[in-house]
Scaffold this active site. Structure first.
Site, short mmCIF file in Angstrom:
data_model
loop_
_atom_site.label_atom_id
_atom_site.label_comp_id
_atom_site.label_asym_id
_atom_site.label_seq_id
_atom_site.Cartn_x
_atom_site.Cartn_y
_atom_site.Cartn_z
NE ARG A 163 164.37 -18.37 24.65
CZ ARG A 163 165.41 -17.54 24.38
NH1 ARG A 163 165.54 -16.50 24.03
NH2 ARG A 163 166.29 -18.17 23.04
CG ASP A 218 170.22 -13.00 20.24
OD1 ASP A 218 170.51 -13.98 19.33
OD2 ASP A 218 170.41 -11.65 19.80
CB THR A 270 169.88 -20.03 24.31
OG1 THR A 270 170.90 -20.58 25.26
CG2 THR A 270 168.50 -20.61 24.72
CG HIS A 283 167.43 -25.44 25.33
ND1 HIS A 283 167.42 -24.84 26.58
CD2 HIS A 283 166.49 -24.72 24.71
CE1 HIS A 283 166.93 -23.73 26.67
NE2 HIS A 283 166.46 -23.40 25.67
CB ALA A 329 170.75 -18.39 29.04
N GLY A 343 161.87 -19.38 30.95
CA GLY A 343 162.53 -19.33 32.20
C GLY A 343 163.99 -19.60 32.28
CB CYS A 383 172.53 -14.86 25.49
SG CYS A 383 171.92 -16.38 26.17
#
Length: 226
Positions: free
Chosen positions: A76, A79, A81, A83, A143, A156, A174
């Site tokens: 993707r 930068d 991220t 989860h 994000a 996404g 990010c």
């Protein structure tokens, strides 16, 4: 004009690599069959850090081996991220030829979905010029990182709902070091992820002109030979 049909798969807490593999399969199927309906996967992930194509490891401020939390580089944009459970993740697998073949338009529409979702709770979501995502009172709550291949989208949105934010402290989220990360619980104390999921899908339907029907993921994936 009647909205086009799309499939919505509401999933639970799914390991990142599984969801990544499913997205790749759904994209491959839609590259072969352009008439296949659009799909929206909504889910959560166990704790994991992902790095987009443009990410630098300088934005990771911890030792993955010591923490035991996986760090995964994926295709993707964007930068690094984080989860974790309590964060609503949405993966739209859309044939953008049916919508608009313009990545700026697509990113703007994804932001609009989030803004409309937040509006339901009386929360004002805002864009920031030159950046991608949605902010509330200066806190980044959503994000966005996408990949589009032959105008089929995947990856996404990650919307912080009730998740523990401590994991963001180990990175420069990010790649933006001067803006804090927040979640929706800061602005609506009794908010629930499942309710946000419903409002998100409704907003996505409005913004993209889709009529979503629930679908089991197993019914969408073509079995692969072992």
């Amino acid at each position: 004009m009647k909205n086009a049909l799309g499939w919505h798969c509401a999933l639970g807490i799914i390991p990142y690599r599984d969801a990544w593999r499913w997205q790749q399969q759904l994209v491959a199927e839609r590259r072969q069959n352009l008439a296949a309906p659009d799909v929206l996967l909504t889910l959560e992930h166990p704790a994991i850090y992902t790095l987009g194509q443009g990410a630098t490891t300088a934005h990771i401020h911890f030792d993955p081996v010591a923490t035991g939390i996986e760090v995964l580089r994926i295709e993707r944009g964007g930068d690094v991220t984080y989860h974790c459970p309590g964060q609503l993740v949405a993966y739209p697998i859309l044939n953008l030829r049916r919508h608009c073949c313009d990545l700026h338009w697509y990113l703007h529409q994804l932001e609009e979905v989030i803004i409309q979702t937040l509006r339901h709770y009386g929360i004002k979501g805002e864009r920031v010029a030159g950046l991608t995502g949605v902010w509330v009172e200066g806190y980044k709550v959503a994000a966005i990182g996408i990949k589009v291949t032959r105008w089929i989208s995947f990856h996404g949105i990650a919307l912080n709902v009730v998740n523990d934010l401590k994991g963001f402290g180990r990175i420069v989220p990010c790649g933006i070091g001067d803006r804090p990360v927040g979640n929706l619980r800061q602005f609506c104390a009794d908010i629930q992820l499942e309710d946000v999921r419903q409002q998100f899908v409704a907003a996505f339907s409005r913004v993209f002109g889709l009529e979503f029907a629930p679908k089991a993921l197993a019914d969408l994936l073509i079995p692969t030979s072992s």
